[in-house]
Motif scaffolding. Structure first.
Motif, PDB file in Angstrom:
ATOM      1  N   ALA A  76       0.879  -1.301   0.143  1.00 41.03           N
ATOM      2  CA  ALA A  76       0.108  -0.049   0.035  1.00 41.03           C
ATOM      3  C   ALA A  76       0.799   1.271  -0.102  1.00 41.03           C
ATOM      4  O   ALA A  76       0.682   2.238  -0.852  1.00 41.03           O
ATOM      5  CB  ALA A  76      -0.929  -0.004   1.141  1.00 41.03           C
ATOM      6  N   ALA A  77       1.909   1.270   0.727  1.00 39.94           N
ATOM      7  CA  ALA A  77       2.571   2.403   0.968  1.00 39.94           C
ATOM      8  C   ALA A  77       3.823   2.716  -0.266  1.00 39.94           C
ATOM      9  O   ALA A  77       3.895   3.804  -0.683  1.00 39.94           O
ATOM     10  CB  ALA A  77       3.670   2.275   2.229  1.00 39.94           C
ATOM     11  N   ARG A  81       0.185   3.726  -3.118  1.00 36.14           N
ATOM     12  CA  ARG A  81      -0.150   5.399  -2.990  1.00 36.14           C
ATOM     13  C   ARG A  81       0.326   6.013  -4.083  1.00 36.14           C
ATOM     14  O   ARG A  81       0.135   7.172  -4.389  1.00 36.14           O
ATOM     15  CB  ARG A  81       1.111   5.721  -1.952  1.00 36.14           C
ATOM     16  CG  ARG A  81       0.423   5.733  -0.559  1.00 36.14           C
ATOM     17  CD  ARG A  81       1.461   6.680   0.383  1.00 36.14           C
ATOM     18  NE  ARG A  81       2.568   5.989   0.601  1.00 36.14           N
ATOM     19  CZ  ARG A  81       3.595   6.759   1.133  1.00 36.14           C
ATOM     20  NH1 ARG A  81       3.516   7.900   1.921  1.00 36.14           N
ATOM     21  NH2 ARG A  81       4.523   6.189   1.463  1.00 36.14           N
ATOM     22  N   THR A  97      -6.338  -0.074   3.524  1.00 39.88           N
ATOM     23  CA  THR A  97      -5.693  -0.115   2.497  1.00 39.88           C
ATOM     24  C   THR A  97      -6.305   1.226   1.523  1.00 39.88           C
ATOM     25  O   THR A  97      -5.512   2.001   0.909  1.00 39.88           O
ATOM     26  CB  THR A  97      -5.866  -1.305   1.617  1.00 39.88           C
ATOM     27  OG1 THR A  97      -5.230  -2.242   2.311  1.00 39.88           O
ATOM     28  CG2 THR A  97      -4.775  -1.183   0.147  1.00 39.88           C
ATOM     29  N   PHE A 100      -4.655   4.477   1.904  1.00 41.20           N
ATOM     30  CA  PHE A 100      -3.395   4.715   0.954  1.00 41.20           C
ATOM     31  C   PHE A 100      -3.908   5.162  -0.200  1.00 41.20           C
ATOM     32  O   PHE A 100      -3.015   5.918  -0.974  1.00 41.20           O
ATOM     33  CB  PHE A 100      -2.660   3.438   1.005  1.00 41.20           C
ATOM     34  CG  PHE A 100      -1.683   2.971   2.205  1.00 41.20           C
ATOM     35  CD1 PHE A 100      -0.613   3.495   2.640  1.00 41.20           C
ATOM     36  CD2 PHE A 100      -2.460   2.475   3.332  1.00 41.20           C
ATOM     37  CE1 PHE A 100       0.118   3.137   3.823  1.00 41.20           C
ATOM     38  CE2 PHE A 100      -1.891   2.024   4.472  1.00 41.20           C
ATOM     39  CZ  PHE A 100      -0.510   2.361   4.814  1.00 41.20           C
ATOM     40  N   LEU A 105      -5.064   9.011   4.748  1.00 40.50           N
ATOM     41  CA  LEU A 105      -4.372   8.413   6.025  1.00 40.50           C
ATOM     42  C   LEU A 105      -4.678   9.112   7.225  1.00 40.50           C
ATOM     43  O   LEU A 105      -4.627  10.303   7.288  1.00 40.50           O
ATOM     44  CB  LEU A 105      -2.938   8.080   5.540  1.00 40.50           C
ATOM     45  CG  LEU A 105      -2.711   6.972   4.879  1.00 40.50           C
ATOM     46  CD1 LEU A 105      -1.104   7.054   4.210  1.00 40.50           C
ATOM     47  CD2 LEU A 105      -2.761   5.509   5.604  1.00 40.50           C
ATOM     48  N   THR A 112      -0.256   1.040   9.254  1.00 44.70           N
ATOM     49  CA  THR A 112       1.155   1.725   9.426  1.00 44.70           C
ATOM     50  C   THR A 112       1.439   1.379  10.949  1.00 44.70           C
ATOM     51  O   THR A 112       2.663   1.259  11.031  1.00 44.70           O
ATOM     52  CB  THR A 112       0.740   3.280   9.346  1.00 44.70           C
ATOM     53  OG1 THR A 112      -0.310   3.623  10.304  1.00 44.70           O
ATOM     54  CG2 THR A 112       0.189   3.866   8.030  1.00 44.70           C
ATOM     55  N   TYR A 167       9.125   5.961   5.068  1.00 46.76           N
ATOM     56  CA  TYR A 167       7.864   5.894   5.354  1.00 46.76           C
ATOM     57  C   TYR A 167       7.581   7.299   6.194  1.00 46.76           C
ATOM     58  O   TYR A 167       6.661   7.892   6.025  1.00 46.76           O
ATOM     59  CB  TYR A 167       7.567   4.705   6.319  1.00 46.76           C
ATOM     60  CG  TYR A 167       7.420   3.347   5.387  1.00 46.76           C
ATOM     61  CD1 TYR A 167       7.104   3.355   4.055  1.00 46.76           C
ATOM     62  CD2 TYR A 167       7.695   2.286   6.088  1.00 46.76           C
ATOM     63  CE1 TYR A 167       6.744   2.177   3.119  1.00 46.76           C
ATOM     64  CE2 TYR A 167       7.657   0.909   5.573  1.00 46.76           C
ATOM     65  CZ  TYR A 167       7.441   1.019   4.218  1.00 46.76           C
ATOM     66  OH  TYR A 167       7.257  -0.282   3.427  1.00 46.76           O
ATOM     67  N   ASP A 485       1.934  14.403   2.503  1.00 52.13           N
ATOM     68  CA  ASP A 485       1.724  13.078   1.903  1.00 52.13           C
ATOM     69  C   ASP A 485       3.030  12.492   1.239  1.00 52.13           C
ATOM     70  O   ASP A 485       2.893  11.329   0.754  1.00 52.13           O
ATOM     71  CB  ASP A 485       0.530  13.042   0.893  1.00 52.13           C
ATOM     72  CG  ASP A 485      -0.750  13.532   1.482  1.00 52.13           C
ATOM     73  OD1 ASP A 485      -1.056  12.967   2.461  1.00 52.13           O
ATOM     74  OD2 ASP A 485      -1.712  14.283   0.632  1.00 52.13           O
ATOM     75  N   LEU A 488       4.087   8.862   5.966  1.00 52.63           N
ATOM     76  CA  LEU A 488       2.892   8.511   6.413  1.00 52.63           C
ATOM     77  C   LEU A 488       2.770   9.039   8.114  1.00 52.63           C
ATOM     78  O   LEU A 488       3.839   9.522   8.557  1.00 52.63           O
ATOM     79  CB  LEU A 488       3.079   6.883   6.778  1.00 52.63           C
ATOM     80  CG  LEU A 488       3.474   5.806   5.488  1.00 52.63           C
ATOM     81  CD1 LEU A 488       3.450   4.786   5.591  1.00 52.63           C
ATOM     82  CD2 LEU A 488       2.197   6.355   4.585  1.00 52.63           C
TER      83      LEU A 488
END
Length: 508
Positions: A76-77, A81, A97, A100, A105, A112, A167, A485, A488
């Motif tokens: 997802a990250a 994204r 999810t 993301f 978020l 996370t 992250y 953004d 996270l």
């Protein structure tokens, strides 16, 4: 090659489990442990090719397979994204999810928090290895075994922190084992620069002390090439172009890797640990243990169907924007996109009536392995983290950014190596790039990274380091907010545990 990996990593899992039993029996406190490594010639138990620290080292490797490290949150990250992938699955499935994908978020997102916890588990296990080696006083332990063990642990720790700093930004630096649990849980965030200093130091040590290769029974263990390759990515992320080029060149000049593996082969079971592989997370299975030693990566992305096509959750599906990026006739597109109603790489007719029209073909498992393990969910599939083509393209990018006639020609030559393999002998497609204009070549290299590494966990981070992430994602329909953004949110659960010592990222 798969048979070696299965045997060695089943052994690794058992040894790691035994190590945990021994640790837990010594003390109620995981961090309170006696001095290690007091052996005599009569009871030294380790054969040639292994060492006193292997159980703890293998436990650190095992952390690479944790759910919060290389499964749903990771995909997802780094992928969902970005503009290369969509959430997939069904509309109602995976609200965490979805955040993301939509860039909505919150600090209470469960994925996370799991990512934070599992990366610190990996860091703790690496620190445990370093602590054991530091305390070892046995004259029978070869210095080379100590150095190699330290190098493996430092690579794993560096990789964990490299993911964490990209992250979350600055994170608490915990680089040793401590019995003071209060101080470690309430440790403030270090700056990103401080985190990168540790990462670089760890990888430099790893590059200097890891072997170029291992014997087959230890296939998948870290090498000097992996350390230099990851170091190149660390440097290129910070725009340290000359250092990135030098580190990538160490991998190229090692002679351990090449682009001889066909693109279609790289991502299947038969392509694991090939000459293309610089660093991949090892997973394994047996008919009786189909998931215990595996990674929930392919399962999270597998086709979401019924019956024999119930292969996974159907998340992280390639986007229409990625589809439109490929040049006409590029064969890599077919290995990246698995279309409903089409045919898989294994000549399987894909049902037309599926929840999503496209799935990640690189995550698709072989039907022969599904039959072997009587399991559809592909936990045995390795996760490719760093391929040789990535290293070659980093060398090309760094050369172009350094500039000058010689560097421009080197950049073009490396770019052509990747396109030559992709071309597969068909000279009518993927024409040779000849421009010597720095900006035009920059865009050509960036476009090549996108299609060569499509759905391989680099796109979002590439956009951030190129400083194009805001315009690109807003053009893709995502409400990207600059200054928020890129990162996270720090999990609120961790802020609460720290009693407010941890601070939140801007905008969350």
């Amino acid at each position: 090659m798969k048979k070696y990996k299965n045997r060695s990593f089943i052994k690794i899992g058992v040894m790691a489990t035994l190590a945990l039993i021994i640790i837990s029996s010594c003390s109620k406190d995981f961090l309170d442990r006696p001095a290690q490594g007091q052996y005599s010639e009569g009871d030294y138990p380790f054969s040639a090719g292994s060492g006193a620290f292997d159980p703890a080292i293998f436990e650190a490797y095992d952390a690479l397979r944790l759910y919060g490290v290389h499964s749903a949150g990771f995909q997802a990250a780094v992928s969902i994204r970005s503009d290369d992938a969509d959430k997939g699955s069904t509309d109602a499935d995976g609200p965490s999810t979805r955040q993301f994908d939509d860039l909505t978020l919150t600090s209470t997102n469960g994925l996370t928090n799991g990512m934070w916890l599992d990366h610190y588990t990996m860091i703790n296990r690496a620190n445990l290895v370093l602590d054991r080696i530091k305390k070892d006083q046995s004259p029978l332990t070869p210095q080379a075994v100590k150095l190699s063990g330290q190098a493996e642990a430092k690579f794993i720790r560096a990789y964990a922190y490299f993911m964490m700093v990209r992250y979350f930004g600055g994170v608490p630096l915990i680089d040793s084992i401590s019995t003071d649990q209060v101080s470690t849980s309430n440790k403030p965030r270090s700056t990103p620069a401080q985190v990168y200093t540790l990462i670089e130091s760890d990888l430099q040590f790893a590059a200097a002390n890891l072997p170029a290769s291992w014997e087959n029974k230890f296939i998948g263990r870290l090498t000097s090439g992996a350390a230099n390759g990851l170091l190149a990515k660390v440097y290129i992320t910070q725009k340290k172009w000359a250092q990135a080029k030098a580190a990538a060149n160490q991998v190229i000049q090692s002679g351990q890797y090449d682009l001889s593996t066909p693109y279609n082969t790289i991502f299947g079971e038969s392509g694991e640990n090939s000459k293309e592989s610089v660093f991949e997370v090892q997973a394994s299975a047996t008919p009786s243990e189909t998931r215990r030693y595996g990674v929930q990566s392919s399962a999270n992305q597998g086709v979401r169907g019924t019956g024999i096509w119930n292969l996974g959750n159907g998340f992280n599906v390639p986007s229409a924007l990625l589809n439109a990026t490929y040049e006409a006739g590029d064969p890599r597109k077919a290995r990246t996109f698995l279309f409903a109603g089409g045919t898989s790489i294994y000549n399987e007719p894909v049902p037309a009536n599926l929840p999503n029209p496209i799935y990640n073909h690189k995550a698709h498992t072989s039907p022969s392995y599904r039959a072997r393990y009587l399991d559809n969910f592909g936990y045995w599939m390795n996760v490719r983290i760093l391929r040789y083509a990535d290293v070659v393209l980093m060398y090309a990018e760094a050369s172009n950014e350094v500039g000058g006639t010689v560097n421009t020609q080197e950049a073009l030559a490396k770019l052509e190596l990747v396109r030559f393999r992709a071309r597969g002998g068909n000279t009518a497609i993927l024409p040779i790039v000849t421009t010597t204009d720095q900006e035009e070549l920059r865009q050509a290299i960036r476009r090549e990274r996108r299609v060569e590494l499509g759905m391989e966990y680099d796109r979002f981070f590439d956009l951030v380091r190129w400083e194009t992430v805001g315009p690109v994602l807003r053009a893709a329909g995502k409400p990207f907010v600059n200054g928020r953004d890129e990162l996270l949110p720090i999990p609120q659960a961790q802020i609460d545990l720290s009693k407010g010592v941890l601070t939140q990222n801007p905008g969350f």
